[in-house]
Design a protein around this motif. Structure first.
Motif, mmCIF file in Angstrom:
data_model
loop_
_atom_site.group_PDB
_atom_site.id
_atom_site.type_symbol
_atom_site.label_atom_id
_atom_site.label_comp_id
_atom_site.label_asym_id
_atom_site.label_seq_id
_atom_site.Cartn_x
_atom_site.Cartn_y
_atom_site.Cartn_z
ATOM 1 N N THR A 184 -22.503 -52.268 12.381
ATOM 2 C CA THR A 184 -22.823 -50.910 11.936
ATOM 3 C C THR A 184 -22.969 -50.851 10.425
ATOM 4 O O THR A 184 -23.873 -50.187 9.894
ATOM 5 N N ALA A 185 -22.092 -51.567 9.724
ATOM 6 C CA ALA A 185 -22.147 -51.592 8.259
ATOM 7 C C ALA A 185 -23.437 -52.239 7.764
ATOM 8 O O ALA A 185 -23.982 -51.837 6.728
ATOM 9 N N ILE A 186 -23.938 -53.241 8.488
ATOM 10 C CA ILE A 186 -25.210 -53.866 8.107
ATOM 11 C C ILE A 186 -26.330 -52.837 8.122
ATOM 12 O O ILE A 186 -27.097 -52.717 7.159
ATOM 13 N N TYR A 187 -26.423 -52.092 9.197
ATOM 14 C CA TYR A 187 -27.464 -51.060 9.292
ATOM 15 C C TYR A 187 -27.301 -50.031 8.167
ATOM 16 O O TYR A 187 -28.291 -49.625 7.543
ATOM 17 N N ASP A 188 -26.060 -49.604 7.926
ATOM 18 C CA ASP A 188 -25.816 -48.591 6.895
ATOM 19 C C ASP A 188 -26.188 -49.105 5.508
ATOM 20 O O ASP A 188 -26.840 -48.387 4.729
ATOM 21 N N ASP A 189 -25.784 -50.337 5.193
ATOM 22 C CA ASP A 189 -26.056 -50.889 3.864
ATOM 23 C C ASP A 189 -27.546 -51.072 3.637
ATOM 24 O O ASP A 189 -28.071 -50.758 2.551
ATOM 25 N N ALA A 200 -30.059 -49.540 5.157
ATOM 26 C CA ALA A 200 -30.718 -48.228 5.069
ATOM 27 C C ALA A 200 -30.444 -47.607 3.703
ATOM 28 O O ALA A 200 -31.329 -46.974 3.102
ATOM 29 N N TRP A 201 -29.214 -47.759 3.199
ATOM 30 C CA TRP A 201 -28.871 -47.237 1.874
ATOM 31 C C TRP A 201 -29.730 -47.891 0.797
ATOM 32 O O TRP A 201 -30.156 -47.232 -0.162
ATOM 33 N N LEU A 202 -30.036 -49.184 0.971
ATOM 34 C CA LEU A 202 -30.900 -49.873 0.012
ATOM 35 C C LEU A 202 -32.344 -49.389 0.092
ATOM 36 O O LEU A 202 -33.147 -49.688 -0.788
ATOM 37 N N PRO A 237 -28.764 -47.400 -5.124
ATOM 38 C CA PRO A 237 -29.737 -48.413 -4.682
ATOM 39 C C PRO A 237 -30.608 -48.907 -5.826
ATOM 40 O O PRO A 237 -30.873 -50.108 -5.927
ATOM 41 N N GLN A 238 -31.025 -47.990 -6.699
ATOM 42 C CA GLN A 238 -31.882 -48.380 -7.812
ATOM 43 C C GLN A 238 -31.175 -49.378 -8.726
ATOM 44 O O GLN A 238 -31.787 -50.327 -9.231
ATOM 45 N N ALA A 239 -29.870 -49.169 -8.936
ATOM 46 C CA ALA A 239 -29.107 -50.090 -9.781
ATOM 47 C C ALA A 239 -29.026 -51.479 -9.142
ATOM 48 O O ALA A 239 -29.090 -52.503 -9.837
ATOM 49 N N ILE A 240 -28.875 -51.520 -7.819
ATOM 50 C CA ILE A 240 -28.822 -52.803 -7.117
ATOM 51 C C ILE A 240 -30.165 -53.511 -7.227
ATOM 52 O O ILE A 240 -30.229 -54.716 -7.493
ATOM 53 N N TRP A 241 -31.273 -52.766 -7.031
ATOM 54 C CA TRP A 241 -32.600 -53.387 -7.150
ATOM 55 C C TRP A 241 -32.773 -54.008 -8.539
ATOM 56 O O TRP A 241 -33.228 -55.147 -8.664
ATOM 57 N N ARG A 242 -32.415 -53.223 -9.575
ATOM 58 C CA ARG A 242 -32.586 -53.727 -10.943
ATOM 59 C C ARG A 242 -31.685 -54.927 -11.189
ATOM 60 O O ARG A 242 -32.107 -55.907 -11.816
ATOM 61 N N ARG A 243 -30.452 -54.852 -10.720
ATOM 62 C CA ARG A 243 -29.504 -55.950 -10.932
ATOM 63 C C ARG A 243 -30.006 -57.245 -10.300
ATOM 64 O O ARG A 243 -29.762 -58.338 -10.835
ATOM 65 N N LEU A 244 -30.723 -57.118 -9.187
ATOM 66 C CA LEU A 244 -31.201 -58.303 -8.467
ATOM 67 C C LEU A 244 -32.630 -58.689 -8.855
ATOM 68 O O LEU A 244 -33.210 -59.607 -8.270
ATOM 69 N N GLY A 245 -33.186 -57.985 -9.818
ATOM 70 C CA GLY A 245 -34.493 -58.376 -10.339
ATOM 71 C C GLY A 245 -35.684 -57.781 -9.625
ATOM 72 O O GLY A 245 -36.806 -58.300 -9.741
ATOM 73 N N PHE A 246 -35.489 -56.669 -8.909
ATOM 74 C CA PHE A 246 -36.586 -56.021 -8.209
ATOM 75 C C PHE A 246 -36.961 -54.728 -8.919
ATOM 76 O O PHE A 246 -36.151 -54.101 -9.589
#
Length: 297
Positions: free
Chosen positions: A55-60, A62-64, A280-289
């Motif tokens: 369930t957490a996989i789907y939630d994470d 989707a949050w991304l 989510p935007q911070a995660i994308w930027r942190r990972l180079g997207f």
């Protein structure tokens, strides 16, 4: 035909930044190549995989901001597919039952190292190669032990395979710029790999090649820690008459100490980062997207 990508996590813990990078990269490839993006749940380890982690996989994800096709393939619902593939291998005479415990293997290797004065060879993951204890066991003895209920796994017989199907084996590697190159595979360095585990009626290696074929996966994007396993997967694809996808093995996301992120190391999860206020935007930027990748369906 559209290219098909897949992200295939195991629900035996919560996703971390390394998983997020792999998922985003798959989705980014699918977007740029106008392909499809699949999510697969690799839950063959029924003792460690738990519903709340799935369930957490789907939630994470989707949050991304990721979107994937449904229904999602869950490996635990398809053991019959893997068993059918195993029976094909068995019919070709390239597998054998192995009754050895870890202690049996360790003792045999220690004895051989003492006799030779040399370190026993290891596979690409650093584990000692199986010394072939059960490879020449008479069929009658093996059948008797199976009937008696003794636990056993099934291993690939690499000695037989070198005679029956010596190769060569190759696959195509691609990069983010669209370049491709042919790569030689070396499955022999894995030795007599376990193809059906004692506690599970399949293995990662067997189920992943069957799933990729059944789902029409054309491009496999995964971490460098699985690059060597591709040699074994290419061998299985050839033995089972399955197509070989193109492969891209990306760099790993490391922690401050320079170690790869891992559930077993209690690496900080996406759930924890979300609770701390990450976006989510911070995660994308942190990972180079850049902008949120939204693959075609």
């Amino acid at each position: 035909m559209k290219p098909v990508f897949r992200f295939a996590p195991s629900p035996n813990g919560r996703l971390h930044l390394g998983h997020a990078y792999s998922a985003l990269l798959n989705a980014d490839f699918a977007l740029r190549l106008q392909g499809r993006f699949l999510l697969r749940i690799e839950d063959i380890d029924t003792t460690r995989c738990r519903p709340e982690f799935e369930t957490a996989i789907y939630d994470d994800l989707a949050w991304l901001g990721l979107h994937w096709e449904v229904p999602v393939r869950r490996q635990s619902e398809h053991f019959a597919d893997y068993h059918a593939a195993f029976l094909r291998l068995k019919g070709r005479g390239v597998v054998y039952p192995c009754f050895c415990t870890r202690k049996d293997i360790a003792e045999a290797i220690a004895c051989r190292e003492t006799e030779s004065g040399q370190e026993w060879p290891r596979d690409p993951d650093g584990a000692p190669l199986y010394p072939g204890i059960c490879r020449t066991m008479p069929n009658e003895e093996a059948s008797h032990r199976i009937v008696a209920g003794e636990p056993y796994a099934w291993r690939l017989d690499m000695v037989a395979l070198k005679k029956l199907a010596p190769g060569p084996y190759r696959f195509r590697r691609f990069d983010r710029e669209g370049r491709e190159e042919a790569v030689n595979a070396d499955p022999w360095r894995w030795g007599d790999a376990v193809i059906v585990r004692k506690e599970t009626p399949t293995s990662y290696h067997l189920s992943v090649v069957v799933d990729d074929a059944l789902q029409g996966v054309t491009h496999v994007v995964r971490g460098q820690d699985l690059e060597a396993a591709t040699d074994l997967h290419v061998l299985l694809q050839a033995l089972l008459d399955l197509p070989t996808p193109r492969y891209h093995h990306h760099g790993l996301v490391l922690d401050p100490a320079g170690d790869k992120l891992a559930k077993s190391r209690q690496s900080r999860s996406l759930t924890e980062l979300r609770a701390e206020g990450a976006t989510p935007q911070a995660i994308w930027r942190r990972l180079g997207f850049g902008p949120q990748p939204t693959p075609s369906t």
